[in-house]
Design an enzyme around this catalytic site. Structure first.
Site, PDB file in Angstrom:
ATOM      1  CG  ASP A 127      -1.813   1.241   1.311  1.00  0.00           C
ATOM      2  OD1 ASP A 127      -2.259   1.715   0.251  1.00  0.00           O
ATOM      3  OD2 ASP A 127      -2.085   1.727   2.425  1.00  0.00           O
ATOM      4  CB  SER A 128       0.202   4.765  -0.710  1.00  0.00           C
ATOM      5  OG  SER A 128      -1.007   4.801   0.031  1.00  0.00           O
ATOM      6  N   GLY A 155      -3.228   8.668  -3.810  1.00  0.00           N
ATOM      7  CA  GLY A 155      -4.553   9.026  -4.315  1.00  0.00           C
ATOM      8  C   GLY A 155      -4.687  10.399  -4.937  1.00  0.00           C
ATOM      9  CB  CYS A 203      -3.157   0.666  -2.376  1.00  0.00           C
ATOM     10  SG  CYS A 203      -3.273   2.385  -2.886  1.00  0.00           S
ATOM     11  CD  GLU A 207      -0.921   6.797   6.655  1.00  0.00           C
ATOM     12  OE1 GLU A 207       0.125   6.865   7.307  1.00  0.00           O
ATOM     13  OE2 GLU A 207      -1.233   5.813   5.957  1.00  0.00           O
ATOM     14  CB  CYS A 245      -9.657   4.693   0.482  1.00  0.00           C
ATOM     15  SG  CYS A 245      -8.054   5.200   1.138  1.00  0.00           S
ATOM     16  CG  HIS A 292      -5.413   5.209   4.514  1.00  0.00           C
ATOM     17  ND1 HIS A 292      -4.856   4.609   3.422  1.00  0.00           N
ATOM     18  CD2 HIS A 292      -4.391   5.721   5.236  1.00  0.00           C
ATOM     19  CE1 HIS A 292      -3.535   4.764   3.471  1.00  0.00           C
ATOM     20  NE2 HIS A 292      -3.227   5.431   4.564  1.00  0.00           N
TER      21      HIS A 292
END
Ligand code: DGL
Length: 269
Positions: A13-14, A46, A76, A155, A187, A189
């Site tokens: 993932d990023s 993104g 991701c 994050e 997403c 996240h």
């Protein structure tokens, strides 16, 4: 590099959001080892161009392949949207995205065939969700909404409270007005913000998190290809990151749901 049934599953993932997928892989496939790569030096994906996301995704995949993974999960949505087709065609191991499993879950959950998708700009603009939803459920109506601020909020660990709630209301009230009964968290996240998202959307809207359906799909795929590890072992989780962020451990553990132990900083380009 060659692999065996004992080899790890590669996941990237990023950032740390993909650890929500790792969490479910470890729950559903407890004997499988996982090698995770978080490309934190280049987070977020993104808001970047398709060509840049594709280039980063290919580098992440190459890094994991060199370490002998037996399958790759692109944890991701932004990377799945623009890089999945090519990686699946070119890599010597099976590759899974997070979009197809999320769409399949949403299609089985909806009753009124009105489905919302919240995701990054890159994911929405790629048209990936619209394309797959259209294919799997031509009768459904879809409503898309980019929610870019959810990524830094997650994050940063700002998961509830006034600011998260305000962002959720701003992004979600327009999509709530469309009378959807199912909302895809497009997403990796976003599951961390599930609390505020469900407060705004209300209980009647099912929230679809791609992590569980992706882990179940991985399980089925490994079994079908006779690549599952059937022994008993304390399966290791190794985490590689291209940079450390502040509050890394606190946030990573919130995503993963367990203690972060084996973490290493790496260079991949
Ligand atoms: N986790 C990524 C996704 O699922 C989003 C984060 C980013 O923008 O890099 O799309």
């Amino acid at each position: 590099m060659s692999f065996t049934v004992k080899s790890p599953i590669g996941v990237f993932d990023s950032g740390l959001g993909g650890l929500t997928v790792v969490r479910q892989i470890r729950r559903i496939l407890p004997a499988e080892e996982v090698l995770y790569l978080g490309d934190l030096a280049h987070l977020p994906y993104g808001t970047k161009s398709e060509s840049e996301i594709r280039r980063r995704s290919e580098q992440c995949a190459r890094f994991l392949l060199k370490r002998g993974i037996k399958a790759l999960v692109i944890a991701c949505n932004s990377a799945s949207s623009v890089a999945f087709a090519r990686l699946r065609k070119t890599l010597p191991v099976p590759v899974l995205d997070v979009i197809t499993p999320a769409v399949e879950s949403a299609v089985s959950a909806t009753r009124n065939y009105r489905i919302g998708v919240i995701a990054t700009y890159a994911t929405i603009e790629s048209g990936s969700y619209a394309r797959i939803l259209q294919k799997k459920c031509p009768d459904a109506e879809f409503f898309m909404k980019p929610c870019p601020l959810f990524v830094p909020l997650a994050e940063e660990g700002w998961l509830d409270g006034a600011i998260a709630m305000q962002a959720a209301r701003k992004y979600l009230l327009p999509i709530k007005k469309k009378s959807i009964d199912t909302l895809i968290l497009g997403c990796t996240h976003y599951p961390l913000l599930q609390g505020v998202i469900s407060k705004v959307m209300g209980r009647s809207v099912s929230l679809i998190d791609s992590a569980i359906p992706t882990a179940l799909k991985l399980k089925a795929l490994l079994a079908k290809r006779k690549m599952s590890y059937d022994g008993v072992r304390q399966a290791r989780l190794k985490i590689c990151v291209t940079d450390y962020v502040r509050n890394f451990t606190r946030i990573g553990e919130a995503f993963l749901g367990e203690t972060l132990e084996c973490v290493r900083r790496v260079r991949i380009s």
